[in-house]
Design a protein around this motif. Structure first.
Motif, PDB file in Angstrom:
ATOM      1  N   ILE A   7      45.583  33.292  39.600  1.00 31.80           N
ATOM      2  CA  ILE A   7      44.337  34.018  39.352  1.00 31.80           C
ATOM      3  C   ILE A   7      43.157  33.248  39.951  1.00 31.80           C
ATOM      4  CG2 ILE A   7      42.775  34.804  37.495  1.00 31.80           C
ATOM      5  CD1 ILE A   7      45.278  35.628  35.932  1.00 31.80           C
ATOM      6  N   LYS A  32      40.891  36.568  34.239  1.00 28.40           N
ATOM      7  CA  LYS A  32      40.555  37.178  35.542  1.00 28.40           C
ATOM      8  C   LYS A  32      39.039  37.461  35.585  1.00 28.40           C
ATOM      9  CE  LYS A  32      41.371  41.498  38.054  1.00 28.40           C
ATOM     10  NZ  LYS A  32      40.291  42.359  37.566  1.00 28.40           N
ATOM     11  N   ILE A  68      38.841  40.103  42.295  1.00 25.45           N
ATOM     12  CA  ILE A  68      40.266  39.874  42.568  1.00 25.45           C
ATOM     13  C   ILE A  68      40.920  41.233  42.843  1.00 25.45           C
ATOM     14  CG2 ILE A  68      42.468  39.080  41.577  1.00 25.45           C
ATOM     15  CD1 ILE A  68      40.896  36.994  40.018  1.00 25.45           C
ATOM     16  N   LEU A  73      45.695  39.001  44.955  1.00 25.10           N
ATOM     17  CA  LEU A  73      46.561  38.452  43.914  1.00 25.10           C
ATOM     18  C   LEU A  73      48.002  38.348  44.415  1.00 25.10           C
ATOM     19  CD1 LEU A  73      46.550  37.299  41.110  1.00 25.10           C
ATOM     20  CD2 LEU A  73      46.764  39.587  40.147  1.00 25.10           C
ATOM     21  N   LEU A 100      49.391  41.409  36.579  1.00 19.19           N
ATOM     22  CA  LEU A 100      48.963  40.535  35.468  1.00 19.19           C
ATOM     23  C   LEU A 100      50.068  40.397  34.432  1.00 19.19           C
ATOM     24  CD1 LEU A 100      45.222  41.596  35.046  1.00 19.19           C
ATOM     25  CD2 LEU A 100      46.094  39.466  36.024  1.00 19.19           C
TER      26      LEU A 100
END
Ligand code: BJ8
Length: 424
Positions: free
Chosen positions: A84, A186, A197, A202, A331
Protein backbone atom coordinates in the motif's frame (compact mmCIF):
# COMPACT_ATOMS: atom_id res chain seq x y z
CA UNK A 1 32.66 8.92 5.89
CA UNK A 2 32.21 11.77 3.44
CA UNK A 3 31.68 15.45 4.28
CA UNK A 4 28.46 15.15 2.26
CA UNK A 5 27.16 12.54 4.66
CA UNK A 6 27.90 14.75 7.64
CA UNK A 7 26.08 17.63 6.01
CA UNK A 8 23.09 15.38 5.32
CA UNK A 9 23.05 14.07 8.89
CA UNK A 10 23.24 17.62 10.20
CA UNK A 11 20.28 18.61 8.04
CA UNK A 12 18.38 15.65 9.46
CA UNK A 13 19.00 16.85 12.99
CA UNK A 14 21.31 13.98 13.91
CA UNK A 15 23.32 14.23 17.13
CA UNK A 16 26.65 14.01 15.33
CA UNK A 17 28.76 13.35 18.41
CA UNK A 18 26.74 10.29 19.46
CA UNK A 19 26.36 9.23 15.86
CA UNK A 20 30.14 9.22 15.40
CA UNK A 21 30.43 6.87 18.37
CA UNK A 22 27.90 4.54 16.76
CA UNK A 23 29.53 4.64 13.34
CA UNK A 24 32.94 3.92 14.86
CA UNK A 25 31.61 0.96 16.84
CA UNK A 26 30.13 -0.95 13.91
CA UNK A 27 33.12 -1.67 11.58
CA UNK A 28 35.22 -3.68 14.09
CA UNK A 29 32.19 -5.79 15.06
CA UNK A 30 31.37 -6.41 11.41
CA UNK A 31 34.96 -7.31 10.66
CA UNK A 32 35.07 -9.82 13.49
CA UNK A 33 31.68 -11.38 12.88
CA UNK A 34 31.33 -11.20 9.10
CA UNK A 35 34.54 -10.54 7.24
CA UNK A 36 36.36 -13.25 9.20
CA UNK A 37 34.11 -15.96 7.73
CA UNK A 38 35.75 -18.33 5.26
CA UNK A 39 34.59 -19.05 1.71
CA UNK A 40 31.78 -16.52 1.66
CA UNK A 41 29.75 -16.23 -1.56
CA UNK A 42 30.90 -13.39 -3.80
CA UNK A 43 27.31 -12.15 -3.88
CA UNK A 44 27.69 -11.06 -0.25
CA UNK A 45 29.90 -8.19 -1.39
CA UNK A 46 26.81 -6.11 -2.15
CA UNK A 47 25.45 -6.65 1.35
CA UNK A 48 28.87 -5.88 2.90
CA UNK A 49 28.84 -2.65 0.95
CA UNK A 50 25.32 -1.77 2.15
CA UNK A 51 26.31 -2.34 5.79
CA UNK A 52 29.63 -0.53 5.28
CA UNK A 53 27.68 2.57 4.25
CA UNK A 54 24.64 1.91 6.41
CA UNK A 55 23.73 5.56 7.05
CA UNK A 56 25.02 6.91 3.73
CA UNK A 57 23.80 6.05 0.24
CA UNK A 58 20.39 4.64 1.17
CA UNK A 59 19.56 7.65 3.35
CA UNK A 60 20.69 9.89 0.49
CA UNK A 61 18.25 8.07 -1.80
CA UNK A 62 15.43 8.63 0.68
CA UNK A 63 16.35 12.31 0.93
CA UNK A 64 16.35 12.63 -2.84
CA UNK A 65 12.94 10.94 -2.95
CA UNK A 66 11.69 13.52 -0.43
CA UNK A 67 13.24 16.39 -2.40
CA UNK A 68 11.38 15.12 -5.46
CA UNK A 69 8.15 15.39 -3.50
CA UNK A 70 7.94 11.76 -2.30
CA UNK A 71 7.32 10.48 1.21
CA UNK A 72 9.12 7.97 3.42
CA UNK A 73 7.11 5.71 5.71
CA UNK A 74 8.85 4.02 8.64
CA UNK A 75 7.59 0.68 10.00
CA UNK A 76 8.42 -1.62 12.90
CA UNK A 77 6.54 -4.78 12.09
CA UNK A 78 5.94 -7.16 9.18
CA UNK A 79 2.20 -6.59 9.58
CA UNK A 80 2.42 -3.18 7.93
CA UNK A 81 1.67 -3.72 4.22
CA UNK A 82 4.51 -2.35 2.09
CA UNK A 83 2.32 -2.83 -1.01
CA UNK A 84 0.00 0.00 0.00
CA UNK A 85 2.90 2.33 0.80
CA UNK A 86 4.62 1.63 -2.52
CA UNK A 87 1.40 1.91 -4.52
CA UNK A 88 1.07 5.50 -3.29
CA UNK A 89 4.60 6.27 -4.49
CA UNK A 90 6.02 6.36 -0.96
CA UNK A 91 9.04 4.35 0.23
CA UNK A 92 8.72 1.97 3.17
CA UNK A 93 11.65 1.50 5.51
CA UNK A 94 11.82 -1.01 8.36
CA UNK A 95 13.28 0.56 11.49
CA UNK A 96 13.51 -2.16 14.15
CA UNK A 97 16.86 -1.80 15.82
CA UNK A 98 19.18 -4.47 17.18
CA UNK A 99 21.89 -2.70 19.15
CA UNK A 100 22.42 -1.87 22.80
CA UNK A 101 23.86 1.51 21.73
CA UNK A 102 20.56 3.38 22.06
CA UNK A 103 19.13 1.58 25.08
CA UNK A 104 20.38 3.78 27.91
CA UNK A 105 18.78 6.81 26.20
CA UNK A 106 15.48 4.93 25.86
CA UNK A 107 15.55 3.92 29.52
CA UNK A 108 15.33 7.59 30.49
CA UNK A 109 11.71 7.33 29.33
CA UNK A 110 10.60 3.71 28.90
CA UNK A 111 10.43 1.18 31.74
CA UNK A 112 13.66 -0.82 31.95
CA UNK A 113 11.71 -4.07 31.85
CA UNK A 114 10.78 -3.48 28.21
CA UNK A 115 12.25 -5.70 25.50
CA UNK A 116 15.48 -4.43 23.93
CA UNK A 117 14.00 -4.34 20.43
CA UNK A 118 11.56 -1.68 21.58
CA UNK A 119 14.08 0.22 23.67
CA UNK A 120 16.73 0.16 20.96
CA UNK A 121 14.31 1.41 18.30
CA UNK A 122 12.84 4.12 20.53
CA UNK A 123 16.31 5.18 21.75
CA UNK A 124 17.38 5.96 18.19
CA UNK A 125 14.56 8.48 17.88
CA UNK A 126 15.05 9.97 21.31
CA UNK A 127 18.82 10.26 20.88
CA UNK A 128 18.55 11.42 17.23
CA UNK A 129 21.11 8.88 16.07
CA UNK A 130 19.15 7.18 13.25
CA UNK A 131 18.95 9.08 9.94
CA UNK A 132 16.22 6.72 8.68
CA UNK A 133 13.73 7.73 11.36
CA UNK A 134 14.74 11.36 10.94
CA UNK A 135 14.15 11.09 7.18
CA UNK A 136 10.68 9.57 7.49
CA UNK A 137 7.43 11.50 7.20
CA UNK A 138 5.19 9.00 8.95
CA UNK A 139 5.82 6.20 11.43
CA UNK A 140 3.39 3.30 11.24
CA UNK A 141 2.99 1.39 14.46
CA UNK A 142 0.76 -1.55 15.29
CA UNK A 143 -1.06 -3.03 18.25
CA UNK A 144 0.95 -6.24 18.49
CA UNK A 145 2.58 -6.53 21.89
CA UNK A 146 1.82 -4.18 24.80
CA UNK A 147 5.33 -2.75 24.97
CA UNK A 148 5.27 -1.67 21.34
CA UNK A 149 1.80 -0.21 21.30
CA UNK A 150 2.41 1.94 24.37
CA UNK A 151 5.81 3.01 23.00
CA UNK A 152 4.07 4.31 19.87
CA UNK A 153 1.97 6.63 22.04
CA UNK A 154 5.15 8.25 23.33
CA UNK A 155 6.78 8.22 19.91
CA UNK A 156 3.85 10.25 18.55
CA UNK A 157 5.05 13.16 20.69
CA UNK A 158 8.13 13.35 18.47
CA UNK A 159 6.90 12.47 14.98
CA UNK A 160 3.58 11.74 13.21
CA UNK A 161 2.50 8.17 14.02
CA UNK A 162 -0.37 6.07 12.68
CA UNK A 163 -1.14 2.86 14.57
CA UNK A 164 -2.76 -0.11 12.82
CA UNK A 165 -4.94 -2.34 14.93
CA UNK A 166 -3.67 -5.89 14.49
CA UNK A 167 -6.26 -8.35 15.82
CA UNK A 168 -5.35 -10.86 18.50
CA UNK A 169 -7.47 -13.68 17.10
CA UNK A 170 -7.77 -15.31 13.70
CA UNK A 171 -11.54 -15.57 13.32
CA UNK A 172 -14.00 -13.94 10.91
CA UNK A 173 -14.56 -10.83 13.04
CA UNK A 174 -10.81 -10.30 13.31
CA UNK A 175 -10.43 -10.62 9.58
CA UNK A 176 -13.13 -7.96 9.07
CA UNK A 177 -11.34 -5.67 11.48
CA UNK A 178 -8.03 -6.22 9.72
CA UNK A 179 -9.59 -5.56 6.33
CA UNK A 180 -11.04 -2.29 7.62
CA UNK A 181 -7.53 -1.39 8.83
CA UNK A 182 -6.25 -1.93 5.26
CA UNK A 183 -8.91 0.39 3.86
CA UNK A 184 -8.14 3.03 6.48
CA UNK A 185 -4.40 2.70 5.89
CA UNK A 186 -4.88 3.22 2.16
CA UNK A 187 -6.65 6.50 2.96
CA UNK A 188 -3.90 7.58 5.37
CA UNK A 189 -1.15 6.96 2.83
CA UNK A 190 -3.10 8.63 0.03
CA UNK A 191 -3.54 11.68 2.22
CA UNK A 192 0.14 11.72 3.19
CA UNK A 193 1.39 11.47 -0.38
CA UNK A 194 -1.38 13.29 -2.20
CA UNK A 195 -1.43 10.33 -4.61
CA UNK A 196 -4.43 8.17 -5.37
CA UNK A 197 -3.81 4.45 -5.19
CA UNK A 198 -5.21 2.88 -8.35
CA UNK A 199 -5.78 -0.81 -9.08
CA UNK A 200 -2.88 -0.73 -11.54
CA UNK A 201 -0.46 0.83 -9.08
CA UNK A 202 -1.47 -1.60 -6.38
CA UNK A 203 -1.11 -4.56 -8.74
CA UNK A 204 2.41 -3.39 -9.62
CA UNK A 205 3.33 -2.98 -5.96
CA UNK A 206 1.96 -6.44 -5.11
CA UNK A 207 4.12 -7.96 -7.86
CA UNK A 208 7.17 -5.98 -6.75
CA UNK A 209 6.95 -7.07 -3.11
CA UNK A 210 6.09 -10.65 -4.07
CA UNK A 211 9.23 -10.64 -6.23
CA UNK A 212 11.35 -9.87 -3.18
CA UNK A 213 9.56 -12.54 -1.19
CA UNK A 214 10.19 -15.08 -3.94
CA UNK A 215 13.89 -14.18 -3.97
CA UNK A 216 14.07 -14.69 -0.19
CA UNK A 217 12.20 -17.99 -0.54
CA UNK A 218 14.83 -19.04 -3.08
CA UNK A 219 17.63 -18.04 -0.69
CA UNK A 220 16.10 -20.08 2.12
CA UNK A 221 15.48 -23.02 -0.19
CA UNK A 222 19.22 -23.04 -0.98
CA UNK A 223 19.93 -23.38 2.73
CA UNK A 224 18.20 -26.76 2.76
CA UNK A 225 21.25 -28.21 0.97
CA UNK A 226 23.92 -30.16 2.77
CA UNK A 227 26.47 -28.73 3.16
CA UNK A 228 24.75 -25.32 3.33
CA UNK A 229 26.15 -23.00 0.61
CA UNK A 230 25.90 -19.91 2.82
CA UNK A 231 26.27 -19.29 6.52
CA UNK A 232 23.23 -18.54 8.65
CA UNK A 233 24.88 -15.28 9.61
CA UNK A 234 25.11 -14.16 5.98
CA UNK A 235 21.54 -15.25 5.22
CA UNK A 236 20.33 -13.34 8.28
CA UNK A 237 22.09 -10.24 7.03
CA UNK A 238 20.45 -10.54 3.60
CA UNK A 239 17.03 -10.72 5.28
CA UNK A 240 17.84 -7.76 7.54
CA UNK A 241 18.94 -5.59 4.60
CA UNK A 242 15.72 -6.46 2.73
CA UNK A 243 13.84 -4.33 5.27
CA UNK A 244 15.34 -1.04 4.18
CA UNK A 245 16.96 -1.36 0.78
CA UNK A 246 15.22 -0.44 -2.47
CA UNK A 247 12.90 -3.35 -3.24
CA UNK A 248 13.76 -3.86 -6.93
CA UNK A 249 17.52 -3.57 -6.42
CA UNK A 250 17.46 -5.80 -3.36
CA UNK A 251 15.47 -8.46 -5.21
CA UNK A 252 17.98 -8.43 -8.05
CA UNK A 253 20.91 -8.77 -5.65
CA UNK A 254 19.30 -11.62 -3.72
CA UNK A 255 18.58 -13.45 -6.96
CA UNK A 256 22.18 -12.93 -8.14
CA UNK A 257 23.36 -14.38 -4.83
CA UNK A 258 20.99 -17.33 -5.29
CA UNK A 259 22.41 -18.03 -8.78
CA UNK A 260 25.78 -18.40 -7.14
CA UNK A 261 24.45 -20.51 -4.28
CA UNK A 262 22.72 -22.88 -6.67
CA UNK A 263 26.01 -23.40 -8.51
CA UNK A 264 27.66 -24.10 -5.19
CA UNK A 265 25.01 -26.68 -4.39
CA UNK A 266 25.52 -28.38 -7.76
CA UNK A 267 29.26 -28.57 -6.96
CA UNK A 268 28.55 -29.75 -3.40
CA UNK A 269 30.41 -26.70 -2.15
CA UNK A 270 29.47 -25.40 1.26
CA UNK A 271 30.61 -23.13 4.05
CA UNK A 272 30.47 -25.74 6.80
CA UNK A 273 31.19 -29.43 7.11
CA UNK A 274 28.17 -31.59 6.17
CA UNK A 275 28.48 -32.98 9.71
CA UNK A 276 27.89 -29.58 11.38
CA UNK A 277 24.69 -29.75 13.47
CA UNK A 278 21.89 -28.03 11.53
CA UNK A 279 19.97 -25.54 13.64
CA UNK A 280 16.60 -23.85 13.22
CA UNK A 281 16.38 -20.60 15.16
CA UNK A 282 12.83 -19.71 16.16
CA UNK A 283 11.32 -16.82 18.09
CA UNK A 284 11.76 -13.07 18.35
CA UNK A 285 13.06 -11.09 15.37
CA UNK A 286 16.75 -10.18 15.12
CA UNK A 287 16.97 -6.64 13.82
CA UNK A 288 20.21 -5.32 12.33
CA UNK A 289 22.91 -5.44 13.81
CA UNK A 290 21.78 -8.21 16.13
CA UNK A 291 24.02 -11.08 15.00
CA UNK A 292 25.01 -12.39 18.43
CA UNK A 293 23.22 -15.72 18.50
CA UNK A 294 24.10 -16.75 14.95
CA UNK A 295 27.72 -15.79 15.55
CA UNK A 296 27.90 -17.85 18.72
CA UNK A 297 26.20 -20.87 17.15
CA UNK A 298 28.33 -20.86 14.03
CA UNK A 299 31.63 -20.22 15.80
CA UNK A 300 30.73 -23.14 18.08
CA UNK A 301 30.51 -25.47 15.07
CA UNK A 302 26.79 -25.36 14.17
CA UNK A 303 25.17 -24.30 10.90
CA UNK A 304 22.08 -22.11 11.23
CA UNK A 305 19.92 -23.20 8.28
CA UNK A 306 16.65 -21.37 8.90
CA UNK A 307 14.99 -18.67 11.01
CA UNK A 308 11.33 -19.02 11.96
CA UNK A 309 11.09 -15.36 12.73
CA UNK A 310 9.90 -12.05 11.33
CA UNK A 311 13.47 -11.48 10.14
CA UNK A 312 13.09 -14.89 8.53
CA UNK A 313 10.31 -17.08 7.16
CA UNK A 314 7.42 -15.07 8.61
CA UNK A 315 8.47 -12.13 6.42
CA UNK A 316 8.26 -13.90 3.06
CA UNK A 317 6.62 -17.35 3.19
CA UNK A 318 3.25 -16.15 1.94
CA UNK A 319 2.54 -14.12 -1.17
CA UNK A 320 -0.33 -11.77 -1.95
CA UNK A 321 -2.61 -13.15 -4.67
CA UNK A 322 -1.73 -11.39 -7.93
CA UNK A 323 -4.89 -12.17 -9.91
CA UNK A 324 -7.27 -9.68 -8.27
CA UNK A 325 -8.51 -6.82 -10.43
CA UNK A 326 -10.75 -4.62 -8.29
CA UNK A 327 -9.55 -2.50 -5.39
CA UNK A 328 -11.80 -4.36 -2.94
CA UNK A 329 -10.46 -7.74 -4.02
CA UNK A 330 -6.86 -6.52 -3.92
CA UNK A 331 -7.24 -5.14 -0.40
CA UNK A 332 -8.85 -8.38 0.70
CA UNK A 333 -5.98 -10.35 -0.79
CA UNK A 334 -3.49 -8.17 1.07
CA UNK A 335 -5.42 -8.50 4.34
CA UNK A 336 -5.60 -12.28 3.92
CA UNK A 337 -1.89 -12.61 3.26
CA UNK A 338 -0.92 -10.57 6.31
CA UNK A 339 -3.27 -12.56 8.52
CA UNK A 340 -1.05 -15.57 7.74
CA UNK A 341 1.80 -14.15 9.84
CA UNK A 342 1.86 -16.35 12.89
CA UNK A 343 3.16 -13.86 15.46
CA UNK A 344 2.94 -14.91 19.10
CA UNK A 345 0.72 -11.87 19.66
CA UNK A 346 -2.15 -14.04 18.35
CA UNK A 347 -4.15 -16.40 20.50
CA UNK A 348 -4.41 -19.26 19.91
CA UNK A 349 -1.44 -19.53 17.59
CA UNK A 350 -1.12 -23.23 16.84
CA UNK A 351 -0.09 -22.42 13.26
CA UNK A 352 3.28 -21.14 14.45
CA UNK A 353 4.01 -24.44 16.19
CA UNK A 354 2.99 -26.25 13.00
CA UNK A 355 5.37 -24.01 11.04
CA UNK A 356 8.24 -24.83 13.38
CA UNK A 357 7.60 -28.57 12.99
CA UNK A 358 7.32 -28.29 9.21
CA UNK A 359 10.50 -26.21 8.92
CA UNK A 360 12.40 -28.57 11.23
CA UNK A 361 11.61 -31.38 8.81
CA UNK A 362 12.10 -29.45 5.56
CA UNK A 363 15.49 -28.13 6.63
CA UNK A 364 16.47 -31.47 8.22
CA UNK A 365 17.51 -29.81 11.44
CA UNK A 366 19.26 -31.54 14.31
CA UNK A 367 17.92 -29.09 16.86
CA UNK A 368 15.92 -25.92 17.46
CA UNK A 369 17.10 -22.88 19.39
CA UNK A 370 14.22 -20.82 20.71
CA UNK A 371 15.39 -17.23 20.84
CA UNK A 372 13.60 -15.00 23.30
CA UNK A 373 14.26 -11.38 24.00
CA UNK A 374 14.10 -10.70 27.71
CA UNK A 375 10.69 -9.22 28.67
CA UNK A 376 9.01 -10.48 25.50
CA UNK A 377 6.19 -12.32 27.25
CA UNK A 378 4.26 -13.52 24.21
CA UNK A 379 7.16 -15.53 22.78
CA UNK A 380 8.37 -16.67 26.21
CA UNK A 381 4.96 -18.07 27.08
CA UNK A 382 4.40 -19.60 23.66
CA UNK A 383 7.77 -21.35 24.07
CA UNK A 384 6.03 -23.66 26.57
CA UNK A 385 3.88 -25.12 23.76
CA UNK A 386 6.83 -25.14 21.35
CA UNK A 387 8.85 -27.16 23.88
CA UNK A 388 6.02 -29.65 24.46
CA UNK A 389 5.53 -30.32 20.76
CA UNK A 390 9.22 -30.62 19.98
CA UNK A 391 9.69 -33.00 22.88
CA UNK A 392 6.86 -35.18 21.59
CA UNK A 393 8.55 -35.28 18.19
CA UNK A 394 11.98 -35.98 19.69
CA UNK A 395 13.56 -32.79 18.34
CA UNK A 396 16.17 -31.30 20.72
CA UNK A 397 15.40 -27.77 21.89
CA UNK A 398 17.48 -25.11 23.57
CA UNK A 399 15.54 -22.20 25.02
CA UNK A 400 17.57 -19.03 25.35
CA UNK A 401 16.47 -15.78 26.86
CA UNK A 402 18.77 -12.87 26.23
CA UNK A 403 18.95 -9.18 25.39
CA UNK A 404 21.30 -6.92 23.45
CA UNK A 405 23.89 -6.92 26.27
CA UNK A 406 27.06 -8.98 26.25
CA UNK A 407 26.17 -12.30 27.81
CA UNK A 408 28.12 -14.21 25.18
CA UNK A 409 30.11 -16.19 27.76
CA UNK A 410 27.00 -17.66 29.39
CA UNK A 411 25.27 -18.26 26.09
CA UNK A 412 28.35 -19.95 24.65
CA UNK A 413 28.46 -22.39 27.57
CA UNK A 414 24.83 -23.38 27.04
CA UNK A 415 25.20 -23.59 23.25
CA UNK A 416 28.29 -25.78 23.51
CA UNK A 417 26.50 -28.14 25.89
CA UNK A 418 23.49 -28.30 23.55
CA UNK A 419 25.61 -29.04 20.48
CA UNK A 420 27.53 -31.65 22.42
CA UNK A 421 24.24 -33.34 23.33
CA UNK A 422 23.11 -33.27 19.68
CA UNK A 423 26.37 -34.76 18.44
CA UNK A 424 26.22 -37.71 20.88
S1 BJ8 B 1 4.70 -9.79 13.69
S2 BJ8 B 1 7.16 -10.68 16.16
S3 BJ8 B 1 7.60 -7.94 13.90
S4 BJ8 B 1 5.16 -7.80 16.56
S5 BJ8 B 1 10.25 -9.04 20.63
S6 BJ8 B 1 8.61 -5.93 20.26
S7 BJ8 B 1 6.73 -9.00 20.22
S8 BJ8 B 1 8.19 -7.74 23.19
S9 BJ8 B 1 8.80 -7.77 17.37
FE1 BJ8 B 1 7.25 -8.47 16.12
FE2 BJ8 B 1 5.42 -7.81 14.32
FE3 BJ8 B 1 5.07 -9.92 15.91
FE4 BJ8 B 1 6.86 -10.01 14.02
FE5 BJ8 B 1 7.08 -7.10 21.36
FE6 BJ8 B 1 8.33 -9.39 21.69
FE7 BJ8 B 1 9.72 -7.15 21.73
FE8 BJ8 B 1 8.58 -8.04 19.46
Amino acid sequence: MTTDNREMWRELGIDLKQHDLLMNALPPVYKEMYLSQKNRPKGMEFFDFVVGDIHGIRVRELRQHAKDGGKVVATYCVFVPDEIILAAGAVPVGLCAGTSFSISVAEQVLPRNTCDLIKSSFGFKLGRTCPYVQASHLIVGETTCDGKKKMFEILSEYQPVHVMEVPNKKNRVSRELWLSEMVAFKGIVEKLTGNKITEEKLAQAIKLVNGKRRALQRLYHARKASPPPISGKDALLVTQVSFYDDVARDTQQINALCDELEKRIANKEGVFSPRAPRILVSGCPMAIPNWKLHHLLETSGAAVVCEESCIGTRAFSDLVAEDKRTMDDQLEAIADRYMQIHCACFTPNAERIEDIMRLAKEYKVDGVVHYNLLFCHTYATEAVSVAKTLEKEGIPLLRLETDYGDDSGQLRTRIDAFLEMIRE
